[in-house]
Write an enzyme that holds these catalytic residues in place. Structure first.
Site, PDB file in Angstrom:
ATOM      1  N   THR A  73       0.856  -1.174   0.000  1.00  0.00           N
ATOM      2  CA  THR A  73       0.000   0.000   0.000  1.00  0.00           C
ATOM      3  C   THR A  73       0.894   1.227   0.000  1.00  0.00           C
ATOM      4  OG1 THR A  73      -1.417   1.355   1.446  1.00  0.00           O
ATOM      5  CG2 THR A  73      -0.169  -0.387   2.498  1.00  0.00           C
ATOM      6  N   CYS A 105      -1.597   4.960  -5.608  1.00  0.00           N
ATOM      7  CA  CYS A 105      -2.417   4.121  -4.731  1.00  0.00           C
ATOM      8  C   CYS A 105      -2.494   2.772  -5.423  1.00  0.00           C
ATOM      9  CB  CYS A 105      -3.806   4.715  -4.528  1.00  0.00           C
ATOM     10  SG  CYS A 105      -4.916   3.636  -3.595  1.00  0.00           S
ATOM     11  N   GLU A 121      -4.588   0.598  -5.755  1.00  0.00           N
ATOM     12  CA  GLU A 121      -5.830   0.237  -6.449  1.00  0.00           C
ATOM     13  C   GLU A 121      -6.028   0.968  -7.769  1.00  0.00           C
ATOM     14  OE1 GLU A 121      -6.325  -1.152  -2.404  1.00  0.00           O
ATOM     15  OE2 GLU A 121      -5.892   0.868  -3.112  1.00  0.00           O
TER      16      GLU A 121
END
Length: 230
Positions: free
Chosen positions: A83, A197, A199
């Site tokens: 992350t 990020c 994602e």
């Protein structure tokens, strides 16, 4: 081959590409039936997200430090935090273990410099875009100039990450919104865009824009695999 420890689950949607990319890189480098030696500790993201949005970063650091100790005890010789945002507590993790933490910003910055770019736009959670822990590492350690979206665009990027991408939702309207935000960063001088990020690469891919993208997930995972083989 060294054993790598992954601190994942933030979200689990973006932890899957880490596992896949590390194994694919190991297979490419070694051939045959080789695969990566991986230990995974996947947290409950609901707990982490609540700590993030209530500003309890010290508690979040303790939680991830505990995960790091468990991975080290399980045989991990290096750690990857899957992350961008939680690199805000990287120092808490590093102080808890005796093995190295491979910081996500470093292979990203190296790839940008190798491509001869110096000014980049950064997309990520509001924490990553607005707080100093990420931009300062790119600027102070690697000499890059980092541009972030305007406040309204930052709200949009952050909301889509948490309300959609972390839940596995891929929405065409959200992709269009991200593309518009990228265009505004380019207009302000960005030569390339950091997908900061883990994602975001689920939503925005190179074919969607005409500017180079640096996917931190892919770069971090390949870096980890290469470190394992050194």
């Amino acid at each position: 081959m060294k054993t790598i420890g992954l601190i994942g689950g933030m979200s689990w949607e973006s932890t899957i590409p880490y596992y896949r990319q590390i194994n694919e890189t190991i297979k490419q480098r070694l051939g045959g039936l080789h695969s990566a030696k991986i230990v995974l500790y996947s947290v409950d993201f609901q707990e982490v997200e609540a700590l993030q949005h209530s500003g309890q970063w010290e508690q979040a650091g303790l939680l991830l430090a505990d995960a790091a100790r468990r991975l080290e005890a399980a045989g991990a010789e290096g750690l990857v935090l899957c992350t961008n945002t939680m690199h805000k507590v990287a120092s808490a993790i590093e102080s808890a273990v005796g093995v190295p933490l491979l910081h996500i910003a470093d292979p990203t910055a190296e790839a940008i410099k190798q491509s001869s770019f110096s000014t980049v736009g950064l997309l990520g959670t509001r924490f990553t875009m607005e707080q100093d822990f990420y931009c300062s590492r790119l600027e102070d350690r690697h000499g890059l100039k980092v541009l972030i979206p305007n406040p309204e665009d930052r709200d949009t990027v952050h909301r889509i990450i948490y309300d959609e991408l972390c839940l596995g939702r891929i929405d065409a309207e959200s992709r269009a919104a991200y593309i518009e935000i990228i265009h505004r960063l380019v207009a302000n001088g960005a030569e390339a865009i950091i997908l900061g990020c883990t994602e975001i690469s689920l939503l925005i891919e190179p074919q969607h824009v005409d500017i180079p993208l640096f996917d931190t997930t892919q770069l971090h995972a390949v870096h980890a695999a290469e470190w394992m083989l050194r």
